[in-house]
Design an enzyme around this catalytic site. Structure first.
Site, PDB file in Angstrom:
ATOM      1  N   CYS A  22      52.802  21.715  45.008  1.00 28.82           N
ATOM      2  CA  CYS A  22      53.714  22.908  45.736  1.00 28.82           C
ATOM      3  C   CYS A  22      54.385  22.555  46.783  1.00 28.82           C
ATOM      4  CB  CYS A  22      52.756  24.176  45.602  1.00 28.82           C
ATOM      5  SG  CYS A  22      53.771  25.642  46.108  1.00 28.82           S
ATOM      6  N   CYS A  26      50.265  28.103  50.641  1.00 28.80           N
ATOM      7  CA  CYS A  26      49.665  29.369  50.996  1.00 28.80           C
ATOM      8  C   CYS A  26      48.137  29.643  51.391  1.00 28.80           C
ATOM      9  CB  CYS A  26      50.098  30.595  50.046  1.00 28.80           C
ATOM     10  SG  CYS A  26      51.776  30.322  49.681  1.00 28.80           S
ATOM     11  N   TYR A  28      45.912  31.554  50.789  1.00 26.76           N
ATOM     12  CA  TYR A  28      44.830  31.809  49.795  1.00 26.76           C
ATOM     13  C   TYR A  28      45.024  31.011  48.448  1.00 26.76           C
ATOM     14  CZ  TYR A  28      48.832  34.896  48.821  1.00 26.76           C
ATOM     15  OH  TYR A  28      50.318  35.226  48.612  1.00 26.76           O
ATOM     16  N   ARG A 141      52.200  33.233  53.377  1.00 26.43           N
ATOM     17  CA  ARG A 141      52.631  32.064  52.357  1.00 26.43           C
ATOM     18  C   ARG A 141      53.561  31.020  53.408  1.00 26.43           C
ATOM     19  NH1 ARG A 141      52.050  33.485  47.336  1.00 26.43           N
ATOM     20  NH2 ARG A 141      53.870  32.051  46.641  1.00 26.43           N
ATOM     21  N   ASP A 296      43.699  30.442  33.319  1.00 20.51           N
ATOM     22  CA  ASP A 296      44.218  29.937  34.548  1.00 20.51           C
ATOM     23  C   ASP A 296      43.239  30.063  35.800  1.00 20.51           C
ATOM     24  OD1 ASP A 296      46.333  29.012  36.360  1.00 20.51           O
ATOM     25  OD2 ASP A 296      46.856  30.901  36.720  1.00 20.51           O
ATOM     26  N   CYS A 337      28.044  49.206  34.368  1.00 18.73           N
ATOM     27  CA  CYS A 337      29.586  49.152  33.703  1.00 18.73           C
ATOM     28  C   CYS A 337      29.264  49.719  32.295  1.00 18.73           C
ATOM     29  CB  CYS A 337      29.886  47.850  33.632  1.00 18.73           C
ATOM     30  SG  CYS A 337      30.661  47.093  35.084  1.00 18.73           S
TER      31      CYS A 337
HETATM   32  S1  SF4 Z   1      34.436  50.922  37.427  1.00 19.11           S
HETATM   33 FE1  SF4 Z   1      34.767  49.015  36.237  1.00 19.11          FE
HETATM   34  S2  SF4 Z   1      33.363  47.592  37.395  1.00 19.11           S
HETATM   35 FE2  SF4 Z   1      32.967  49.491  38.020  1.00 19.11          FE
HETATM   36  S3  SF4 Z   1      31.100  50.260  36.839  1.00 19.11           S
HETATM   37 FE3  SF4 Z   1      32.943  51.029  36.070  1.00 19.11          FE
HETATM   38  S4  SF4 Z   1      33.423  49.194  34.578  1.00 19.11           S
HETATM   39 FE4  SF4 Z   1      32.149  48.275  35.879  1.00 19.11          FE
END
Ligand code: SF4
Ligand code: SF4
Length: 405
Positions: A22, A26, A28, A141, A296, A337
């Site tokens: 590049c 940048c 980050y 950047r 990626d 989750c």
């Molecule tokens: S907001 Fe997303 S990361 Fe957080 S507990 Fe709920 S499903 Fe999981």
């Protein structure tokens, strides 16, 4: 339990025609250091032979009639225009009736009239990386010698607009610009940008014998955060503030990828970004030498699927390794989750960001969870209403009138 059918989705393989090289550096960037994976290779450029092999296989491997080629960097415009003209020739040669389109990601600094004419004539979609107004953008950047890039990027955007090229903005949300959501959002509207994709930057740093690197998911959970990363609270406030402005003024006019994806999930449809989707594995990345990686964001040796010189794209994309990668997202969701009422909208977000412990002490919670929870809680009544409007065959934009009443 239903088995995952990768064939039911289009298959995408993002191309890296100049590897990680590049003209900017940048602070980050997650991709620059990938050049070290190929230290022993003198020139990181995709050969004509490889391009042809890829083009033929990629088109033939598609299960849908539409085929999207995605060009990514490094800086894609460091390859000459003749390379992309050749790519079009090859696409025509192997199209066999398929409808082919192209999207290219650039930092915008190398755009010229000639590039823009090419993009316009061939209907390429151009994604420009820009982090908002000058002081936000120039914070991180910059070139290797520390020169800011915003002025050049804006000159590039003006050229795209002059030539009528379809473009969108790809912005990174970091520790700095996250504190100025409205300045950030209004800037994009002021410059006439209708499609905005903003990505939270979340990176950790690890030290290896050869220096400091960005961490992979397999690195230690306690690796320190890179200081440019956005915090969960910043991310939550940022998304809520922009949403409030958008839902009052811009629904149907300005397309913010996160809001579109959230509404799609609310309506039980597939969102346009993988991070909010149920599974990974539909979008791989191919390096300049033909190495194919699961994603990626997972260009690490342990996620290399193979090389197109010795295996076909079909073998790699539908093979066991990529199938295992695809299920990673659901399989390793922690209890918090699995019990979350917004799981349908979040799906635990990107596995790359899952390195903190959940409320029960289990590993694998998303670092940004607190921010997402706040965002979903905030937008829920609006999403419910927009979903209702869609079910009544009405435009979600009607919500703006209702809010003003
Ligand atoms: S907001 Fe997303 S990361 Fe957080 S507990 Fe709920 S499903 Fe999981
Ligand atoms: S790992 Fe993250 S970026 Fe890659 S496909 Fe999955 S959600 Fe998308």
């Amino acid at each position: 339990m239903p088995t995952l059918n990768l064939f039911s989705h289009p298959m995408y393989v993002m191309l890296k025609p100049i590897g990680a090289h590049c003209n900017l550096a940048c602070t980050y960037c997650y991709y620059l250091e990938k050049a070290h994976l190929y230290d022993q290779v003198p020139r990181h450029v995709m050969s004509d032979r490889l391009l042809e092999r890829f083009t033929q296989q990629y088109i033939e491997a598609q299960t849908m009639n539409e085929v999207l080629f995605t060009w990514h960097g490094g800086e894609t415009l460091m390859r000459p225009l003749s390379f992309y003209k050749r790519a079009l020739e090859l696409q025509r040669k192997y199209a066999r009736g398929r409808v082919i389109s192209n999207a290219i990601q650039t930092n915008g600094t190398l755009l010229t009239d000639e590039w823009c004419e090419f993009f316009r004539e061939n209907n390429w979609l151009v994604g420009v990386s820009i982090d908002g107004p000058q002081e936000f953008h120039d914070e991180y950047r910059r070139s290797r010698s520390g020169k800011p890039s915003w002025t050049q990027v804006m000159a590039g955007i003006k050229l795209l607009q002059k030539h009528g090229v379809e473009w969108n903005a790809m912005a990174v949300v970091n520790d700095f610009n996250a504190d100025y959501p409205l300045e950030f959002y209004r800037f994009f509207k002021q410059i006439g940008c209708k499609y905005i994709q903003f990505t939270p930057i979340v990176e950790r740093i690890v030290s290896h014998a050869d220096g400091r690197h960005l961490a992979s998911l397999t690195d230690a959970a306690d690796a320190p955060m890179a200081d440019f990363s956005v915090t969960p609270d910043q991310w939550g406030s940022f998304c809520c503030a922009i949403f409030d402005e958008w839902v009052r003024n811009d629904v149907g006019e300005v397309f913010v990828q996160l809001f579109d994806a959230t509404l799609a999930n609310w309506c039980g449809q597939t969102p346009g970004i993988c991070t909010m989707g149920k599974t990974c594995g539909h979008a791989a990345a191919m390096e300049f030498n033909g190495d194919v990686y699961s994603c990626d964001h997972f260009v690490f040796p342990e996620y290399r699927l193979g090389n197109i010189n010795s295996q076909t794209l079909l073998e790699m994309m539908y093979g066991d390794k990529q199938r295992a990668f695809a299920t990673l997202k659901q399989k390793h969701l922690p209890r918090q989750c699995r019990e979350c009422k917004y799981r349908f909208a979040c799906n635990g977000e990107c596995p790359k960001n899952r390195f903190v412990t959940d409320a029960y002490g289990n590993p694998g919670l998303n670092y940004l969870c607190r921010g997402y929870l706040r965002f979903f809680e905030h937008v829920a009544p609006y999403m419910d209403r927009m979903k209702q409007l869609l079910e009544q065959q009405r435009a979600p934009a009607e919500i703006m009138n209702e809010i003003k009443l």
